[in-house]
Scaffold this active site. Structure first.
Site, PDB file in Angstrom:
ATOM      1  N   ARG A   1      -1.101  -9.292 -16.515  1.00 21.11           N
ATOM      2  CA  ARG A   1      -2.034  -8.347 -15.932  1.00 21.11           C
ATOM      3  C   ARG A   1      -3.420  -8.973 -15.948  1.00 21.11           C
ATOM      4  O   ARG A   1      -3.815  -9.621 -16.927  1.00 21.11           O
ATOM      5  CB  ARG A   1      -2.044  -7.016 -16.702  1.00 21.11           C
ATOM      6  CG  ARG A   1      -0.828  -6.144 -16.479  1.00 21.11           C
ATOM      7  CD  ARG A   1      -0.815  -5.557 -15.079  1.00 21.11           C
ATOM      8  NE  ARG A   1       0.314  -4.668 -14.830  1.00 21.11           N
ATOM      9  CZ  ARG A   1       1.474  -5.040 -14.298  1.00 21.11           C
ATOM     10  NH1 ARG A   1       1.665  -6.324 -13.989  1.00 21.11           N
ATOM     11  NH2 ARG A   1       2.432  -4.170 -14.073  1.00 21.11           N
TER      12      ARG A   1
ATOM     13  N   HIS B   1      -0.419 -11.712  -6.409  1.00 22.69           N
ATOM     14  CA  HIS B   1       0.472 -10.799  -7.130  1.00 22.69           C
ATOM     15  C   HIS B   1       1.869 -10.748  -6.494  1.00 22.69           C
ATOM     16  O   HIS B   1       2.386  -9.683  -6.164  1.00 22.69           O
ATOM     17  CB  HIS B   1      -0.133  -9.391  -7.211  1.00 22.69           C
ATOM     18  CG  HIS B   1       0.352  -8.622  -8.406  1.00 22.69           C
ATOM     19  ND1 HIS B   1      -0.469  -7.824  -9.166  1.00 22.69           N
ATOM     20  CD2 HIS B   1       1.585  -8.526  -8.981  1.00 22.69           C
ATOM     21  CE1 HIS B   1       0.234  -7.270 -10.155  1.00 22.69           C
ATOM     22  NE2 HIS B   1       1.485  -7.692 -10.052  1.00 22.69           N
TER      23      HIS B   1
ATOM     24  N   GLU C   1      -7.379  -5.501  -7.758  1.00 20.19           N
ATOM     25  CA  GLU C   1      -6.506  -5.960  -6.683  1.00 20.19           C
ATOM     26  C   GLU C   1      -6.453  -4.925  -5.571  1.00 20.19           C
ATOM     27  O   GLU C   1      -6.429  -3.732  -5.861  1.00 20.19           O
ATOM     28  CB  GLU C   1      -5.099  -6.233  -7.236  1.00 20.19           C
ATOM     29  CG  GLU C   1      -5.070  -7.310  -8.302  1.00 20.19           C
ATOM     30  CD  GLU C   1      -3.709  -7.484  -8.951  1.00 20.19           C
ATOM     31  OE1 GLU C   1      -3.529  -8.483  -9.670  1.00 20.19           O
ATOM     32  OE2 GLU C   1      -2.828  -6.621  -8.757  1.00 20.19           O
TER      33      GLU C   1
END
Length: 318
Positions: A237, A285, A266
């Site tokens: 994370r 991601h 994000e």
């Protein structure tokens, strides 16, 4: 009467229709949203019995608005976007997706490591730029490369993904050290203190959840204690790392480089500190996103819903 099921951010799971979410319709009356801004979440879930989210934030206000809500399911392993404690107070089960992405994330970690060690991207770019064409030698040494054998891989967090990364590293004859909250025994892996992990790792990869204990754990002080030339990897994370501290460690040459698949905010903001940072590889991601992985994810979510409706919740985190 069939339960009302709301999916708030389908577009984060499906790419051009490659996963069929309509399988969920056998469990209830399903409403699909491609994405949901937080200002709209409460309104969209207010009549739901079950809400399925990936990264949509479900906090106290959203929970209070959903008077019929009984279950929050996640298209994810992490659940820091859910107020799990308040959900528990309200008798709402929060069920995550367990270990669906183990192989995919471990694979992505080693894609980062191999890219750094062998210089694949740099050499490909050099060829595209005609540097090899203009070379007088058959072998063009544009940058140093390294063998993994004998190098030390440090793993912070040793759940399913950390263990899978360790297996791959051992196949490359790397020395593997790890730091984890709960004592473990794993053949070929030495479990060490946080200080030793930082000072002895040539490569360091993070595999921990984002909690109050881990938030910005990798800060200026932590980077200062790392071995010079360490290569830093984060597929966990973004919030576990201080982005300003990482930028400083890259700019100063303390790190030989970094590879990250996650950011604090994000999608990447236009003013993200790490955009254009030296010696960094950033992917958007996607470590969890192979088609096989997302198919497995949907299967786990279906099983979670089915088990919950049968009165025996699985993967309940609260």
């Amino acid at each position: 009467m069939k339960p009302k099921i709301v999916l708030t951010d389908c577009d984060t799971v499906v790419s051009k229709g490659d996963i069929d979410l309509t399988i969920l319709e056998k469990y209830g009356e399903v409403t699909y949203y491609g994405e949901t801004q937080r200002a709209l979440t409460a309104e969209r879930i207010k009549d739901a019995d079950i809400v399925i989210v990936n990264k949509t934030v479900i906090g106290k206000a959203e929970i209070d608005a959903a008077k019929n809500l009984k279950m929050i399911g996640l298209f994810a392993t992490g659940y820091n976007n859910i107020d799990v404690a308040y959900a528990a107070e309200k008798g709402i089960a929060v069920c995550n997706a367990g270990v669906y992405s183990t192989s995919a994330v471990a694979q992505h970690v080693f894609a980062f490591i191999l890219n750094h060690a062998s210089g694949i991207s740099d050499y490909s770019r050099a060829v595209e730029n005609k540097e090899w064409i203009n070379s007088r030698l058959f072998s063009f040494f544009a940058r140093p490369t390294y063998e993994l054998e004998g190098k030390t891989l440090g793993i912070f967090g040793f759940g399913a993904i950390g263990a899978q990364v360790a297996k791959i590293a051992l196949a490359f004859n790397m020395r593997v050290i790890a730091t984890t909250r709960t004592p473990k025994i794993f053949s070929g892996v030495e479990f060490v203190s946080f200080d030793k992990l930082l000072s002895e790792s040539d490569y360091l990869t993070l595999h921990c959840p984002l909690t109050e204990e881990t938030r910005e754990l990798f800060n200026k002080e932590a980077f200062s204690r790392m071995k010079d030339g360490l290569y830093f990897i984060n597929t966990a994370r973004g919030g576990v790392v201080s982005e300003s501290a990482l930028l400083s460690a890259l700019s100063s040459g303390k790190l030989s480089g970094a590879a990250i698949d996650v950011l604090t905010e994000e999608p990447m903001r236009r003013d993200c500190l790490l955009f254009g940072a030296p010696n960094i590889t950033i992917t958007p991601h996607v470590a969890w996103a192979p088609i096989e992985t997302r198919t497995r994810l949907l299967s786990i979510v279906c099983d979670n819903i089915e088990s919950f409706l049968a009165g025996a919740p699985k993967n309940k985190v609260n």
